[in-house]
Design a protein around this motif. Structure first.
Motif, mmCIF file in Angstrom:
data_model
loop_
_atom_site.group_PDB
_atom_site.id
_atom_site.type_symbol
_atom_site.label_atom_id
_atom_site.label_comp_id
_atom_site.label_asym_id
_atom_site.label_seq_id
_atom_site.Cartn_x
_atom_site.Cartn_y
_atom_site.Cartn_z
ATOM 1 N N LYS A 116 0.778 -1.173 0.023
ATOM 2 C CA LYS A 116 0.068 0.035 -0.214
ATOM 3 C C LYS A 116 0.951 1.032 -0.140
ATOM 4 C CE LYS A 116 -4.030 -2.205 2.092
ATOM 5 N NZ LYS A 116 -4.721 -2.181 3.498
ATOM 6 N N ILE A 117 1.853 0.975 0.687
ATOM 7 C CA ILE A 117 3.009 2.379 0.671
ATOM 8 C C ILE A 117 3.357 2.695 -0.513
ATOM 9 C CG2 ILE A 117 4.950 3.278 1.863
ATOM 10 C CD1 ILE A 117 4.336 1.801 4.232
ATOM 11 N N ALA A 118 3.962 1.653 -1.042
ATOM 12 C CA ALA A 118 4.537 1.604 -2.689
ATOM 13 C C ALA A 118 3.644 2.074 -3.652
ATOM 14 C CB ALA A 118 4.943 0.403 -2.877
ATOM 15 N N SER A 119 2.142 1.985 -3.246
ATOM 16 C CA SER A 119 1.322 2.356 -4.287
ATOM 17 C C SER A 119 0.994 3.820 -4.459
ATOM 18 C CB SER A 119 -0.003 1.767 -3.948
ATOM 19 O OG SER A 119 -0.025 0.148 -4.056
ATOM 20 N N TYR A 120 1.538 4.547 -3.440
ATOM 21 C CA TYR A 120 1.289 6.099 -3.384
ATOM 22 C C TYR A 120 2.002 6.797 -4.293
ATOM 23 C CZ TYR A 120 -2.211 6.109 0.316
ATOM 24 O OH TYR A 120 -3.153 6.044 0.986
ATOM 25 N N PRO A 121 3.348 6.668 -4.404
ATOM 26 C CA PRO A 121 3.980 7.620 -5.662
ATOM 27 C C PRO A 121 3.437 7.577 -7.059
ATOM 28 C CG PRO A 121 5.645 6.222 -4.026
ATOM 29 C CD PRO A 121 4.226 5.522 -3.850
ATOM 30 N N ALA A 122 3.219 6.347 -7.486
ATOM 31 C CA ALA A 122 3.228 6.086 -8.676
ATOM 32 C C ALA A 122 2.332 5.011 -9.319
ATOM 33 C CB ALA A 122 4.677 5.696 -9.312
ATOM 34 N N ALA A 159 -0.530 -3.955 -10.786
ATOM 35 C CA ALA A 159 0.369 -4.840 -11.229
ATOM 36 C C ALA A 159 0.987 -5.808 -9.980
ATOM 37 C CB ALA A 159 1.745 -4.084 -11.857
ATOM 38 N N ALA A 160 2.090 -6.703 -10.099
ATOM 39 C CA ALA A 160 2.413 -7.412 -9.115
ATOM 40 C C ALA A 160 3.623 -6.611 -8.364
ATOM 41 C CB ALA A 160 3.077 -8.498 -9.730
ATOM 42 N N PHE A 161 2.958 -6.314 -7.007
ATOM 43 C CA PHE A 161 3.814 -5.978 -5.932
ATOM 44 C C PHE A 161 5.275 -6.804 -5.563
ATOM 45 C CE2 PHE A 161 5.267 -5.413 -1.491
ATOM 46 C CZ PHE A 161 5.897 -4.251 -1.530
ATOM 47 N N ALA A 162 4.648 -7.940 -5.122
ATOM 48 C CA ALA A 162 5.712 -9.002 -4.881
ATOM 49 C C ALA A 162 4.969 -10.479 -4.659
ATOM 50 C CB ALA A 162 6.282 -8.799 -3.378
ATOM 51 N N SER A 163 5.820 -11.422 -5.405
ATOM 52 C CA SER A 163 5.336 -12.757 -5.148
ATOM 53 C C SER A 163 6.100 -13.324 -3.899
ATOM 54 C CB SER A 163 5.515 -13.578 -6.494
ATOM 55 O OG SER A 163 4.498 -12.874 -7.617
ATOM 56 N N LEU A 164 5.389 -14.122 -3.183
ATOM 57 C CA LEU A 164 5.856 -15.046 -1.811
ATOM 58 C C LEU A 164 6.039 -16.160 -2.342
ATOM 59 C CD1 LEU A 164 4.177 -12.914 0.770
ATOM 60 C CD2 LEU A 164 5.873 -12.224 -0.591
ATOM 61 N N ASN A 173 2.137 -20.303 -2.472
ATOM 62 C CA ASN A 173 2.713 -19.059 -3.044
ATOM 63 C C ASN A 173 1.532 -18.191 -3.328
ATOM 64 O OD1 ASN A 173 4.875 -20.356 -3.016
ATOM 65 N ND2 ASN A 173 5.262 -20.934 -5.313
ATOM 66 N N GLN A 174 1.834 -16.871 -3.001
ATOM 67 C CA GLN A 174 0.829 -15.827 -3.276
ATOM 68 C C GLN A 174 1.467 -14.522 -3.880
ATOM 69 O OE1 GLN A 174 0.967 -15.320 1.614
ATOM 70 N NE2 GLN A 174 -0.589 -14.185 0.493
ATOM 71 N N THR A 175 0.652 -13.650 -4.539
ATOM 72 C CA THR A 175 1.128 -12.632 -5.097
ATOM 73 C C THR A 175 0.371 -11.331 -4.619
ATOM 74 O OG1 THR A 175 1.838 -13.561 -7.223
ATOM 75 C CG2 THR A 175 1.502 -11.226 -7.350
ATOM 76 N N PHE A 176 1.210 -10.239 -4.142
ATOM 77 C CA PHE A 176 0.440 -9.061 -3.587
ATOM 78 C C PHE A 176 0.407 -8.156 -4.901
ATOM 79 C CE2 PHE A 176 1.316 -11.263 0.152
ATOM 80 C CZ PHE A 176 0.290 -10.828 0.959
ATOM 81 N N THR A 177 -0.357 -7.314 -4.985
ATOM 82 C CA THR A 177 -0.468 -6.533 -6.158
ATOM 83 C C THR A 177 -0.632 -4.871 -5.464
ATOM 84 O OG1 THR A 177 -2.787 -6.346 -6.047
ATOM 85 C CG2 THR A 177 -1.863 -8.070 -7.564
ATOM 86 N N PHE A 178 -0.115 -3.782 -6.489
ATOM 87 C CA PHE A 178 -0.139 -2.537 -6.145
ATOM 88 C C PHE A 178 -1.683 -2.004 -6.189
ATOM 89 C CE2 PHE A 178 4.231 -2.787 -7.914
ATOM 90 C CZ PHE A 178 4.825 -1.897 -6.899
ATOM 91 N N GLY A 179 -1.920 -1.105 -5.216
ATOM 92 C CA GLY A 179 -3.323 -0.620 -5.282
ATOM 93 C C GLY A 179 -3.493 0.919 -6.099
ATOM 94 N N ASN A 180 -4.378 1.440 -5.864
ATOM 95 C CA ASN A 180 -4.884 2.945 -6.629
ATOM 96 C C ASN A 180 -5.370 3.725 -5.582
ATOM 97 O OD1 ASN A 180 -4.906 4.928 -8.684
ATOM 98 N ND2 ASN A 180 -6.548 4.031 -9.483
#
Length: 463
Positions: free
Chosen positions: A279-285, A292-297, A307-314
Motif C-alpha cells: 500500500k505504501i508503494a502504491s502512493y508515489p506512482a 501490477a504485481a508488487f511481490a510474489s511470495l 505461493n501468493q502475489t500481492f498487487t499494487f493498489g490505486n
C-alpha cells in the motif's frame, strides 16, 4: 545485487515466500500446518522434550532451508532455544548465506506489535553500528519513539549517551553490548547519563519501561530544494496497518502542495506487513503500478501451493511520479527492501544513504501454544520481473552519512539535502572519508538483522 529466483529443489536450491495473513497465521496455529502441507500437531505438553519434538517437525515441514539445515535429534538439548539454534541453516550453499534472521519472541509481544500497534520498552535507540570499533566516538541517540518513556523524559535525536546504567559509553561500544537498552518486562529501569554534542554538561535520565502505542509515520513535510523544487518527505518507521491512515494524510497534503518529487524515509524501518508495504508503494506512482504485481511470495517445495502475489493498489491520494527517492541505511530491511525491489520495474528508484541490510526472505510466524512465536524463514520475495535474492542489500545510489545532530525531516539533514540536490540535477555528493561504507558486507555489523537492542523486530508478514 538482484538475481532471478529459480525453483528450490530438495538438497539444492529451493523457492521461499515472505509472509502470511494473520488470519492464515491463526489457522496455522490452530491446525499446525498449511493448506497443502503435512499436519504438524502442537506439542503434547510444554515440556522441553515435547517442544523440541514439535519444533523439529514444524521446521522439517515449513522451514525454507529444511533440506540444507542440520537435523539433530531433539534429545539431549536442555532448552528449546539451544535446539532451535541447532536446527538453523548454517550456510555452505553457493546461493544462500547462513540464516541470521530466524528468531523467536513471546507470543504476547508479537500480537501486541502486529495487532494492537504497540510495543514495550524504553523507546530510545542509539547509533551503535556506526561506531563499532570506535570506543572514543560519541554514542548518539538516533531515534526516540514518540509516546515512549524516553520521549516523555525529554530525550531527543542528537543527545549523546555518556553512560548506560553506570557503564561508560566507551565500554558499551568496545564490548558491543547494548542489551540494557532492551527491557524484558514493563516496570524495569534504565539509567542514562546524557549530554549534548560539544557541551560538558550532563544529566541523568531514568526511564521506566512501559507499553506504549507506536507512531509508524512520525513526520511528514513539504520542503523546497535549493532550486525551488517542491518535495514531499515522509518517514515510515513501522510497516504495520496503523501506518496507512497517516500516510494517506501525508500524500493528500503532498497533492495539495503540488510536489514534484517524493522522499520516503525507510532508514530505520526493519520491515513488517507485506500488505502495508504494498500500500505504501502504491502512493508515489499508481499510474504506472496499479494492479501490477508488487511481490510474489514463494515457499519451499513442500508448500508451493501457498505461493501468493500481492498487487499494487490505486489510492485516491496517489501521485504520478516517474522517480521515487528512498532514504536507506543498514537498518532498512525486509519489507522495506521489498518496497524498493517492487518499485524498480516501474519507476526510477534513487536510494540515498547507506546499503540496506540484505533480507529478501521472510516469515510465516507460528505460535507453539506455549507462549512463544517462531519466525523462521519460510519464503523469499521476488518482484514483477522475478528478481530477488539481494542478500548483499541494495547499495545506495548516493552514499551519504547521517548527521545525528540534525532532526529527521529537517532541510539541513544530509540525506534529505542529498535527495533534494539530486532532484535539482546536481547528482550525488562527493564521497568523503566521513561517509559510512556499505555495511551489509560486514557480518559483524549484520550479526542480527534486528539491529542494536532497543530496536524492535520486524520481518515480512503478509496480511
Amino acid at each position: 545485487m538482484r538475481v532471478q529466483a529459480t525453483a528450490f529443489q530438495t538438497g539444492a536450491v529451493r523457492r521461499v515466500a515472505l509472509g502470511l495473513t494473520l488470519a492464515a497465521t491463526a489457522a496455522l496455529t490452530a491446525c499446525g500446518g498449511g493448506d497443502d502441507g503435512t499436519y504438524v500437531p502442537p506439542p503434547q505438553s510444554c515440556s522441553v522434550a515435547d517442544q523440541n519434538t514439535w519444533l523439529r517437525s514444524y521446521m522439517n515441514d515449513w522451514y525454507y532451508w529444511y533440506a540444507l539445515s542440520p537435523d539433530p535429534s531433539p534429545v539431549g538439548y536442555s532448552t528449546v532455544d539451544s535446539y532451535f539454534k541447532a536446527k538453523l541453516y548454517q550456510g555452505g550453499n553457493s546461493v544462500f548465506p547462513a540464516d541470521r534472521w530466524s528468531y523467536s519472541i513471546p507470543t504476547a509481544d508479537y500480537e501486541r506489535f502486529f495487532g494492537a500497534g504497540q510495543t514495550m520498552g524504553y523507546g530510545v535507540m542509539v547509533a551503535g553500528r556506526e561506531v563499532t570499533g570506535q570506543p572514543n566516538s560519541p554514542l548518539y541517540v538516533r531515534y526516540v519513539e514518540p509516546g515512549s518513556p524516553a520521549a516523555a523524559a525529554g530525550l531527543v535525536r542528537g543527545d549523546v549517551v555518556l553512560a548506560v546504567n553506570g557503564v561508560p559509553s566507551s565500554t558499551v561500544i568496545s564490548t558491543d553490548n547494548y542489551a540494557a537498552l532492551s527491557a524484558t518486562a514493563a516496570g524495569q529501569t534504565l539509567n542514562l547519563m546524557v549530554g549534548k554534542s560539544g557541551s560538558v554538561e550532563a544529566r541523568l535520565v531514568t526511564l521506566t519501561s512501559a507499553v506504549y502505542s507506536l507512531v509508524p509515520v512520525p513526520t511528514s513535510t513539504t520542503v523546497l530544494s535549493a532550486g525551488g523544487r517542491k518535495m514531499g518527505y515522509v518517514m515510515v518507521k513501522d510497516m504495520i496497518s496503523q501506518a496507512i491512515n497517516p500516510l494517506d494524510a501525508a500524500f493528500a497534503q503532498f497533492k495539495r502542495d503540488g510536489v514534484s518529487e517524493v522522499m520516503i524515509d525507510l532508514r530505520y524501518n526493519g520491515g513488517g506487513l507485506v500488505d502495508t508495504a504494498s500500500k505504501i508503494a502504491s502512493y508515489p506512482a499508481s499510474h504506472r503500478t496499479s494492479g501490477a504485481a508488487f511481490a510474489s511470495l514463494l515457499y519451499n517445495d513442500k508448500h508451493s501451493s501457498s505461493n501468493q502475489t500481492f498487487t499494487f493498489g490505486n489510492p485516491i491520494n496517489a501521485l504520478a511520479m516517474s522517480r521515487v527517492y528512498v532514504l536507506t541505511g543498514s537498518r532498512t530491511c525486509s519489507a522495506s527492501e521489498q518496497l524498493i525491489n517492487a518499485l524498480s520495474p516501474f519507476v526510477s528508484v534513487v536510494t540515498i544513504g547507506n546499503t540496506t541490510c540484505g533480507k529478501p526472505v521472510g516469515f510465516l510466524p507460528q505460535a507453539d501454544g506455549c507462549g512463544t512465536t517462531y519466525s523462521v524463514v519460510n519464503f523469499e520475495s521476488v518482484n514483477a520481473r522475478n528478481e530477488g535474492r539481494y542478500f548483499n542489500g541494495f547499495a545506495a545510489t548516493c552514499p551519504v552519512a547521517e548527521d545525528f545532530t540534525k532532526p529527521l525531516g529537517s532541510v539541513s539533514e544530509p540525506l534529505l539535502v542529498a535527495a533534494a540536490n539530486h532532484a535539482d540535477g546536481l547528482g550525488c555528493p562527493a564521497v568523503t572519508n566521513d561517509r559510512v561504507q556499505p555495511q551489509s558486507a560486514s557480518s559483524k555489523l549484520l550479526k542480527s538483522w534486528q539491529g542494536e537492542p532497543g530496536d524492535r523486530f520486524g520481518g515480512m508478514v503478509a496480511r
